[in-house]
Design a protein around this motif. Structure first.
Motif, mmCIF file in Angstrom:
data_model
loop_
_atom_site.group_PDB
_atom_site.id
_atom_site.type_symbol
_atom_site.label_atom_id
_atom_site.label_comp_id
_atom_site.label_asym_id
_atom_site.label_seq_id
_atom_site.Cartn_x
_atom_site.Cartn_y
_atom_site.Cartn_z
ATOM 1 N N ASN A 1 0.847 -1.197 0.000
ATOM 2 C CA ASN A 1 0.000 0.000 0.000
ATOM 3 C C ASN A 1 0.883 1.247 0.000
ATOM 4 O O ASN A 1 2.103 1.165 0.111
ATOM 5 N N TRP A 2 0.241 2.425 -0.080
ATOM 6 C CA TRP A 2 1.000 3.659 -0.234
ATOM 7 C C TRP A 2 1.917 3.925 0.970
ATOM 8 O O TRP A 2 3.063 4.355 0.809
ATOM 9 N N ALA A 3 1.421 3.656 2.171
ATOM 10 C CA ALA A 3 2.243 3.894 3.366
ATOM 11 C C ALA A 3 3.492 3.015 3.334
ATOM 12 O O ALA A 3 4.596 3.453 3.667
ATOM 13 N N GLN A 4 3.336 1.749 2.921
ATOM 14 C CA GLN A 4 4.476 0.843 2.844
ATOM 15 C C GLN A 4 5.433 1.258 1.737
ATOM 16 O O GLN A 4 6.654 1.146 1.879
ATOM 17 N N ILE A 5 4.887 1.757 0.639
ATOM 18 C CA ILE A 5 5.726 2.219 -0.476
ATOM 19 C C ILE A 5 6.600 3.381 -0.034
ATOM 20 O O ILE A 5 7.814 3.408 -0.294
ATOM 21 N N LYS A 6 6.000 4.357 0.657
ATOM 22 C CA LYS A 6 6.778 5.511 1.130
ATOM 23 C C LYS A 6 7.877 5.078 2.086
ATOM 24 O O LYS A 6 9.018 5.558 2.008
ATOM 25 N N GLU A 7 7.544 4.174 2.999
ATOM 26 C CA GLU A 7 8.533 3.706 3.970
ATOM 27 C C GLU A 7 9.690 2.988 3.270
ATOM 28 O O GLU A 7 10.860 3.187 3.589
ATOM 29 N N LEU A 8 9.353 2.156 2.281
ATOM 30 C CA LEU A 8 10.376 1.398 1.579
ATOM 31 C C LEU A 8 11.296 2.316 0.782
ATOM 32 O O LEU A 8 12.519 2.140 0.766
ATOM 33 N N LEU A 9 10.729 3.333 0.144
ATOM 34 C CA LEU A 9 11.549 4.251 -0.644
ATOM 35 C C LEU A 9 12.520 5.030 0.235
ATOM 36 O O LEU A 9 13.580 5.457 -0.217
ATOM 37 N N GLN A 10 12.165 5.215 1.490
ATOM 38 C CA GLN A 10 13.035 5.939 2.402
ATOM 39 C C GLN A 10 14.184 5.070 2.916
ATOM 40 O O GLN A 10 15.250 5.591 3.266
ATOM 41 N N CYS A 11 13.977 3.741 2.942
ATOM 42 C CA CYS A 11 14.988 2.882 3.581
ATOM 43 C C CYS A 11 15.807 2.055 2.608
ATOM 44 O O CYS A 11 16.729 1.363 3.023
ATOM 45 N N VAL A 12 15.503 2.101 1.336
ATOM 46 C CA VAL A 12 16.274 1.332 0.365
ATOM 47 C C VAL A 12 16.988 2.295 -0.564
ATOM 48 O O VAL A 12 16.394 3.235 -1.061
ATOM 49 N N PRO A 13 18.298 2.145 -0.838
ATOM 50 C CA PRO A 13 19.130 1.014 -0.436
ATOM 51 C C PRO A 13 19.756 1.137 0.929
ATOM 52 O O PRO A 13 20.426 0.234 1.379
#
Length: 778
Positions: free
Chosen positions: A606-618
């Motif tokens: 979902n959008w919340a998970q997408i934002k979190e992932l973009l902040q922590c990868v790589p």
């Protein structure tokens, strides 16, 4: 009309249930052929096709199970069908539990040489009483290179979760759901070997009278699909129905299952034995699992045939051409580049519209294409620059043009997914096989190099002989031009890469006055190792790392396509799409590698998970508390020559017990911290995506906060030292190889693959000090 000579695959069964499973497996059943003139042939036959192969199923008409009937059926099959290339012995057998393979009912065992032991051994039972039985084993000949190679491809498909066996089993069961249904794990009961069955009035009651306290407890499996095991099968003229005898034979010979069908075969070089496990060869045996075990064995045989190239009998050339080509193709087969290309497309996805097209407009490509000289175009670039997609695109663009002109296009894809196929030998075998498949008439000019088993072994293991065979084809072909596209040369084993480059360079420098056919190459690789630069630097080159190469525009198209697909799945707003695009553009650094890695992880979130992932990868690895403990684990997962089991990884990474947790449990908890990166299937640890392997070896990880995860040649040196240490310990441990492996789970891997790590670390190793170990001086 189909004739007997059109049937190239033999399939032998003994029991009616095995025949029924085979009939349900065939893609279609052919009409019966005219009666055989051989009056002594007492076989029953069923004709059909499977995975593009014409298959003849033979089974004894008498219905007698055992050595005489099956051996006779095989003999009659050979007499009546003289064009058979190989025979699959497909059926059911009794499994041997309590081995490290953990054989269960419904599993499949395939004959294969292990630790120097032959894949099939014969045993004789010398006494009447079961408890006094004594076994005397002798070996059966090894299968041909074609069968051994296909076994390797089937194993690889399973490791990379590409096996279609579960799909094939489902398709067979749907045809006869009552007959072929799986009894279920609750019906898989193993009793202590010294506890005999308590008979009841009716056979249907099974082991209801047996003491449940004698059931051996076993850990439930995480997966329900059958597991395929490769190892030793013991075959005798009598069925074994005694647990203690079964275990005695296993202890002596490391046997995985027992049957009575392969025992009478005089020459098993053309056979592969495939057995579905229907019982445990003890007194508790019943027929409950017979049907499903037969289905599992037939499904494996179907997958096996899908990995073998078909040989057409209707090629419009001289009548004897297919017969000449078949043994040459069989001997050369290791991998099929055209199949590898399809697999790469399935793995990486189809090319995004508009990408790669800049290449065919590039002036250096145009010059290579239109002129005799230069004969070589070298396309180089770092990890993640899309070299393999470019190679696929080049072959797809060139193929129709080359074929229309009556010329030949050959190609080969080296890959870090299979180190055994990354040598000059395997490249030559692949492209010669491809060439003979395209122009079978050429086989007559090199057939002397493949006359006997011994000559074949010598030819396929000698680069010079294979290169000379390639040059012979070049002289004899009717085509005016042959183009070779070789991708991933930097993955090629360093020593043999030098052989290949020298051979190519020598020929192109002195092609000979009688060279009627032009030979041209497109070679794709990373800029290193240095031998590539020294050998190819003289030729035309396109550097993908340079700004004018067109890669940046391709990466942008790739990002927009991935985000558009994500937006469609997740109903993202225009503002959300812009945020994702901006994040990917900022982190791409001109490569597809990072984009593909992140895009795969964004799927299904979902959008919340997408934002979190973009902040922590790589840089997400920077948030892990126990970085130091993860370093050796990720080094092994990324650099191991083959995927490791959890037990192997635990030992390799030096993981210790902690508190109440065993070492294996500690490893599992650490692997959970790598949730985005690794997966565990069937006890084997793999990277979730192949791109992650390159990611950890790229400069994108060599940044502040996560630089300890940057995998270099020094890591290979550390892995080599670990392997040699385990080889030394195994060398000092008394007992057989099997016993040593039980005490040292990493010994098999270490013994086989330490040279791989040495080759990768050769530039940072002091050979004199490293190889003073006692085990290497013996």
């Amino acid at each position: 009309m189909v004739s007997r000579d059109d049937y190239l695959v033999g399939w032998v069964c003994a029991l009616p249930i095995e025949v029924a499973a085979t009939k349900a497996t065939l893609d279609c059943i052919h009409d019966n052929l005219p009666p055989n003139q051989n009056a002594d042939d007492g076989n029953s036959y069923i004709f059909g096709s499977l995975q593009g192969h014409n298959v003849v199923l033979a089974y004894p008409s008498s219905g007698v199970y055992g050595k005489t009937s099956v051996a006779g059926a095989v003999a009659h099959l050979h007499t009546s069908f003289k064009s058979l290339r190989y025979i699959l012995m497909v059926g059911i057998a009794g499994g041997v539990p309590d081995t490290k393979e953990d054989v269960r009912l419904g599993d499949v065992v395939v004959s294969k040489s292990i630790d120097g032991r032959p894949g099939v051994i014969q045993y004789d039972v010398n006494r009447e009483r079961a408890e006094d039985q004594h076994t005397r084993a002798r070996e059966v000949n090894q299968p041909t290179p074609l069968l051994l190679t296909t076994i390797g491809k089937a194993e690889t498909a399973t490791i990379f979760n590409e096996s279609k066996m579960p799909q094939f089993i489902s398709e067979i069961v749907r045809k006869e759901p009552v007959l072929f249904a799986c009894p279920g794990p609750e019906q898989d009961v193993l009793f202590e070997p010294d506890y005999d069955h308590i008979a009841s009035e009716t056979e249907e009651s099974g082991c209801n009278e047996c003491n449940p306290d004698k059931i051996r407890p076993r850990k439930p499996r995480d997966i329900q699909d059958p597991v395929v095991h490769y190892g030793v099968i013991a075959s005798g003229h009598r069925l074994i129905r005694h647990g203690a005898t079964r275990d005695k034979l296993t202890h002596d010979q490391c046997v995985l299952c027992l049957d009575t069908e392969a025992a009478g075969l005089e020459d098993a070089a053309q056979y592969l034995v495939i057995r579905g496990i229907c019982d445990y060869a003890d007194s508790h045996s019943s027929k409950l699992w017979h049907a499903y075990a037969a289905v599992a064995a037939a499904a494996y045989a179907k997958e096996f045939l899908s990995l073998i190239p078909t040989v057409s009998k209707t090629i419009p050339l001289a009548a004897n051409t297919p017969a000449e080509a078949a043994p040459v193709l069989d001997a050369l087969l290791l991998t099929r580049p055209e199949v590898d290309r399809k697999s790469l497309i399935a793995l990486k996805g189809r090319r995004v519209d508009g990408t790669c097209e800049w290449l065919i407009q590039h002036p250096r490509y145009q010059e290579w294409l239109s002129c005799v000289n230069p004969p070589v175009l070298w396309i180089s670039g770092g990890p993640g620059k899309g070299k393999t997609m470019l190679a696929i695109y080049i072959t797809e663009v060139l193929q129709p043009e080359v074929e229309a002109a009556g010329n030949v296009l050959l190609y080969y894809f080296c890959s870090n997914r299979n180190k055994n196929q990354n040598t000059a030998l395997t490249i030559m075998r692949g492209i010669i096989h491809q060439w003979i498949s395209l122009q079978p008439y050429l086989a007559r000019y090199i057939k002397k190099s493949f006359d006997t088993v011994e000559i074949v072994k010598y030819t396929v293991s000698n680069f010079t002989l294979l290169w000379n065979a390639f040059l012979t084809l070049l002289r004899q072909t009717k085509s005016s031009q042959v183009i070779c596209v070789l991708d991933g040369l930097d993955e090629c084993e360093k020593g043999s890469l030098g052989q290949l480059l020298r051979a190519v360079g020598n020929y192109l420098s002195h092609p000979g006055e009688d060279a009627r056919t032009r030979l041209k190459f497109i070679l794709l690789s990373r800029p290193k190792p240095a031998i590539l630069e020294s050998s190819l630097g003289q030729y035309q080159r396109i550097k993908l790392d340079e700004s004018d190469a067109g890669i940046s525009d391709d990466v942008e198209r790739y990002i927009f396509a991935n985000v558009a697909e994500l937006a469609s799945e997740q109903n993202l707003s225009g503002e959300m799409v812009a945020q994702v695009q901006q994040a990917l553009l900022a982190g791409a650094d001109g490569t597809f590698l990072w984009v593909g890695f992140v895009a795969n992880e964004l799927e299904g979130r979902n959008w919340a998970q997408i934002k979190e992932l973009l902040q922590c990868v790589p840089k997400g690895l920077g948030g892990i508390d126990d970085k130091e403990a993860l370093v050796p684990i990720l080094q092994w997962v990324v650099l191991a020559a083959r995927p490791l089991t959890v037990d192997e990884l635990t030992v390799a990474a030096g993981i210790r017990p902690s508190g109440t947790l065993t070492a294996t449990q500690v490893t599992m908890s650490l692997l959970r911290l790598c949730g985005l990166l690794v997966k565990i299937e069937g006890g084997v640890v793999n990277l979730v995506h192949e791109s992650a392997k390159e990611f950890f070896q790229s400069s994108q990880v060599n940044i502040r906060g996560i630089s300890m995860f940057y995998v270099t040649q020094d890591a290979h040196r550390a892995l080599m030292r670990t392997c040699l240490a385990h080889v030394e310990r195994g060398y000092k441990t008394p007992g057989s190889v099997h016993e040593k492996s039980r005490q040292h789970p990493l010994l098999h891997y270490a013994s086989q693959y330490w040279p791989v790590h040495f080759q990768h670390a050769e530039d940072v190793i002091d050979k004199q000090s490293e190889f003073c170990r006692p085990v290497l001086l013996v």
